[in-house]
Write a protein that holds these residues in place. Structure first.
Motif, PDB file in Angstrom:
ATOM      1  N   TRP A  27       0.838  -1.196   0.000  1.00  0.00           N
ATOM      2  CA  TRP A  27       0.000   0.000   0.000  1.00  0.00           C
ATOM      3  C   TRP A  27       0.870   1.241   0.000  1.00  0.00           C
ATOM      4  O   TRP A  27       1.818   1.352   0.774  1.00  0.00           O
ATOM      5  N   HIS A  28       0.516   2.189  -0.865  1.00  0.00           N
ATOM      6  CA  HIS A  28       1.298   3.419  -1.007  1.00  0.00           C
ATOM      7  C   HIS A  28       0.338   4.606  -0.941  1.00  0.00           C
ATOM      8  O   HIS A  28      -0.428   4.867  -1.876  1.00  0.00           O
ATOM      9  N   TRP A  29       0.376   5.348   0.178  1.00  0.00           N
ATOM     10  CA  TRP A  29      -0.585   6.424   0.399  1.00  0.00           C
ATOM     11  C   TRP A  29      -0.448   7.555  -0.609  1.00  0.00           C
ATOM     12  O   TRP A  29      -1.458   8.106  -1.076  1.00  0.00           O
ATOM     13  N   ALA A  30       0.781   7.937  -0.934  1.00  0.00           N
ATOM     14  CA  ALA A  30       0.962   9.049  -1.881  1.00  0.00           C
ATOM     15  C   ALA A  30       0.361   8.709  -3.238  1.00  0.00           C
ATOM     16  O   ALA A  30      -0.294   9.550  -3.871  1.00  0.00           O
ATOM     17  N   ALA A  31       0.561   7.471  -3.689  1.00  0.00           N
ATOM     18  CA  ALA A  31      -0.010   7.071  -4.977  1.00  0.00           C
ATOM     19  C   ALA A  31      -1.526   7.015  -4.927  1.00  0.00           C
ATOM     20  O   ALA A  31      -2.191   7.227  -5.944  1.00  0.00           O
ATOM     21  N   PHE A  32      -2.085   6.730  -3.765  1.00  0.00           N
ATOM     22  CA  PHE A  32      -3.539   6.690  -3.627  1.00  0.00           C
ATOM     23  C   PHE A  32      -4.145   8.077  -3.788  1.00  0.00           C
ATOM     24  O   PHE A  32      -5.146   8.256  -4.486  1.00  0.00           O
TER      25      PHE A  32
ATOM     26  N   ILE B 177      -2.365  11.153  -4.743  1.00  0.00           N
ATOM     27  CA  ILE B 177      -1.807  12.051  -5.775  1.00  0.00           C
ATOM     28  C   ILE B 177      -0.913  11.257  -6.717  1.00  0.00           C
ATOM     29  O   ILE B 177       0.294  11.480  -6.775  1.00  0.00           O
ATOM     30  N   THR B 178      -1.498  10.360  -7.485  1.00  0.00           N
ATOM     31  CA  THR B 178      -0.714   9.486  -8.353  1.00  0.00           C
ATOM     32  C   THR B 178       0.118  10.276  -9.355  1.00  0.00           C
ATOM     33  O   THR B 178       1.325  10.047  -9.500  1.00  0.00           O
ATOM     34  N   LEU B 179      -0.514  11.185 -10.093  1.00  0.00           N
ATOM     35  CA  LEU B 179       0.212  11.932 -11.123  1.00  0.00           C
ATOM     36  C   LEU B 179       1.343  12.780 -10.540  1.00  0.00           C
ATOM     37  O   LEU B 179       2.480  12.708 -11.039  1.00  0.00           O
ATOM     38  N   PRO B 180       1.104  13.599  -9.503  1.00  0.00           N
ATOM     39  CA  PRO B 180       2.229  14.335  -8.916  1.00  0.00           C
ATOM     40  C   PRO B 180       3.332  13.412  -8.403  1.00  0.00           C
ATOM     41  O   PRO B 180       4.516  13.757  -8.507  1.00  0.00           O
ATOM     42  N   TRP B 181       2.957  12.244  -7.852  1.00  0.00           N
ATOM     43  CA  TRP B 181       3.981  11.322  -7.371  1.00  0.00           C
ATOM     44  C   TRP B 181       4.839  10.813  -8.526  1.00  0.00           C
ATOM     45  O   TRP B 181       6.069  10.740  -8.408  1.00  0.00           O
ATOM     46  N   LEU B 182       4.235  10.446  -9.640  1.00  0.00           N
ATOM     47  CA  LEU B 182       4.996   9.985 -10.803  1.00  0.00           C
ATOM     48  C   LEU B 182       5.949  11.067 -11.294  1.00  0.00           C
ATOM     49  O   LEU B 182       7.125  10.781 -11.603  1.00  0.00           O
ATOM     50  N   LEU B 183       5.476  12.292 -11.375  1.00  0.00           N
ATOM     51  CA  LEU B 183       6.337  13.386 -11.827  1.00  0.00           C
ATOM     52  C   LEU B 183       7.425  13.696 -10.800  1.00  0.00           C
ATOM     53  O   LEU B 183       8.555  14.015 -11.166  1.00  0.00           O
TER      54      LEU B 183
ATOM     55  N   TRP C  86     -10.160   2.746  -8.643  1.00  0.00           N
ATOM     56  CA  TRP C  86      -8.958   2.861  -9.488  1.00  0.00           C
ATOM     57  C   TRP C  86      -7.757   3.316  -8.661  1.00  0.00           C
ATOM     58  O   TRP C  86      -6.653   2.769  -8.799  1.00  0.00           O
ATOM     59  N   ALA C  87      -7.950   4.330  -7.807  1.00  0.00           N
ATOM     60  CA  ALA C  87      -6.852   4.837  -6.984  1.00  0.00           C
ATOM     61  C   ALA C  87      -6.318   3.749  -6.050  1.00  0.00           C
ATOM     62  O   ALA C  87      -5.110   3.635  -5.822  1.00  0.00           O
ATOM     63  N   ALA C  88      -7.212   2.916  -5.519  1.00  0.00           N
ATOM     64  CA  ALA C  88      -6.790   1.827  -4.633  1.00  0.00           C
ATOM     65  C   ALA C  88      -5.980   0.778  -5.392  1.00  0.00           C
ATOM     66  O   ALA C  88      -4.972   0.259  -4.884  1.00  0.00           O
ATOM     67  N   MET C  89      -6.396   0.463  -6.607  1.00  0.00           N
ATOM     68  CA  MET C  89      -5.650  -0.499  -7.417  1.00  0.00           C
ATOM     69  C   MET C  89      -4.245   0.018  -7.723  1.00  0.00           C
ATOM     70  O   MET C  89      -3.261  -0.728  -7.655  1.00  0.00           O
ATOM     71  N   VAL C  90      -4.151   1.290  -8.057  1.00  0.00           N
ATOM     72  CA  VAL C  90      -2.842   1.885  -8.333  1.00  0.00           C
ATOM     73  C   VAL C  90      -1.976   1.882  -7.079  1.00  0.00           C
ATOM     74  O   VAL C  90      -0.793   1.526  -7.120  1.00  0.00           O
ATOM     75  N   ALA C  91      -2.554   2.268  -5.942  1.00  0.00           N
ATOM     76  CA  ALA C  91      -1.795   2.353  -4.696  1.00  0.00           C
ATOM     77  C   ALA C  91      -1.251   0.990  -4.270  1.00  0.00           C
ATOM     78  O   ALA C  91      -0.160   0.899  -3.700  1.00  0.00           O
ATOM     79  N   ARG C  92      -1.978  -0.086  -4.557  1.00  0.00           N
ATOM     80  CA  ARG C  92      -1.535  -1.424  -4.145  1.00  0.00           C
ATOM     81  C   ARG C  92      -0.295  -1.884  -4.909  1.00  0.00           C
ATOM     82  O   ARG C  92       0.489  -2.681  -4.398  1.00  0.00           O
ATOM     83  N   TRP C  93      -0.106  -1.393  -6.131  1.00  0.00           N
ATOM     84  CA  TRP C  93       1.006  -1.887  -6.952  1.00  0.00           C
ATOM     85  C   TRP C  93       2.106  -0.851  -7.181  1.00  0.00           C
ATOM     86  O   TRP C  93       3.045  -1.106  -7.933  1.00  0.00           O
ATOM     87  N   THR C  94       2.017   0.307  -6.531  1.00  0.00           N
ATOM     88  CA  THR C  94       3.000   1.368  -6.773  1.00  0.00           C
ATOM     89  C   THR C  94       4.389   0.975  -6.302  1.00  0.00           C
ATOM     90  O   THR C  94       5.384   1.219  -6.997  1.00  0.00           O
ATOM     91  N   ASP C  95       4.508   0.378  -5.130  1.00  0.00           N
ATOM     92  CA  ASP C  95       5.829  -0.034  -4.635  1.00  0.00           C
ATOM     93  C   ASP C  95       6.465  -1.062  -5.569  1.00  0.00           C
ATOM     94  O   ASP C  95       7.673  -0.998  -5.848  1.00  0.00           O
TER      95      ASP C  95
END
Length: 309
Positions: free
Chosen positions: A55-60, A62-68, A126-135
């Motif tokens: 689980w990654h809170w920042a990706a949950f 603010i996914t786009l700002p985190w990627l940038l 969608w945000a939860a799915m992204v947050a689970r696999w960000t790490d």
């Protein structure tokens, strides 16, 4: 990001590296910000031998700002185009389906909240799915860049470090760009999309307010015709909490009137709060059986059946 391999060993894993060398390469790629967090995650993936959801809170949030912020510029572009398009498509399908299947059974007061709720549930999923696999995604990016650095500069430690610090680390410019994009998106929504929603709602509110005031005027006119006087004490019920009715014997600003029915709009919520305190006024003039209507709205807002004052 959602299509991460779960093979063992993980993609781009360099089995020949010593733990100390691997940690050093990871430190160069991660940078100083939240280094301990990512080193712990990377070590977990190395030991278990495959990628798994965390689980990654920042990706949950603010996914786009985190990627940038993490210099994943191309991935941020793909996410903002493909990812958001996918979200919007699913929201559109869900809203259209619900509109035809169930919306007619929902009270009007709750319909907007239901629409917002459907969109929010899809977005949160969608945000939860992204947050689970960000790490796992970031680990894969690190292993890929480390593999490239070792292949390109097998004997040059300084060049390996320069490559990993250039491709990894963080970018405050990217973070600011991400939040700037969010602000721009909110401005677009406020300028382009909210007026579309507000216009439809405005028409409904104005019609209801006009109808409530006109109905009250008809009732007042009956009494006026019988008594020849303006029935200022006549109780009026609008049938809606969004219109307050009253009767005046003389309406200021209107010459030669002896009775007026005023409907004042109230308790109107976002995004049409600007209609609060505006009025429809039906007034009667002596020696004339007709009632005229004017409104306090501007010429653009005022309906043709009750023009602006």
């Amino acid at each position: 990001m959602l299509f991460i391999e779960t093979d063992s060993p993980p993609p781009f894993y360099q089995a020949k590296l010593t733990p100390a060398k691997r940690k050093q390469l990871d430190q160069w790629f991660i940078g100083h910000r939240t280094q301990n967090y990512y080193l712990k995650r990377f070590e977990q993936f190395d030991k278990q031998g495959y990628l798994s959801p965390k689980w990654h809170w920042a990706a949950f949030f603010i996914t786009l700002p985190w990627l940038l912020y993490r210099k994943r510029y191309m991935d941020a572009l793909v996410y903002s185009v493909a990812g958001w398009s996918f979200i919007q498509l699913n929201i559109a399908i869900a809203l259209v389906t619900f509109e035809f299947v169930a919306m007619s059974y929902i009270p009007e007061a709750y319909q907007m909240a239901i629409r917002i709720g459907i969109a929010a549930v899809i977005w949160l999923f969608w945000a939860a799915m992204v947050a689970r696999w960000t790490d796992a995604y970031y680990y894969r990016m690190a292993r890929r860049e480390i593999a490239d650095a070792l292949d390109d500069y097998p004997q040059d430690t300084a060049a390996q470090e320069a490559h990993l610090r250039r491709e990894g680390g963080v970018s405050l410019f990217g973070l600011g760009l991400g939040f700037g994009f969010f602000i721009f998106a909110l401005m677009v929504i406020n300028v382009q999309f909210l007026p579309i929603v507000a216009k439809q709602r405005e028409s409904e509110i104005l019609f209801d307010a006009y109808y409530a005031t006109k109905t009250a005027q008809d009732h007042v006119d009956e009494v006026y015709q019988q008594t020849g006087q303006c029935p200022v004490s006549l109780p009026l019920v609008s049938g809606t909490q969004q219109v307050r009715l009253r009767i005046e014997t003389q309406m200021e600003g209107i010459p030669s009137n002896d009775c007026a029915v005023i409907g004042t709009m109230q308790n109107i919520k976002f995004p049409t709060r600007y209609l609060n305190d505006h009025t429809f006024v039906f007034y009667h003039t002596p020696n004339n059986d007709d009632w005229e209507c004017i409104s306090s709205l501007n010429k653009k807002q005022a309906p043709a059946y009750c023009p602006a004052d």
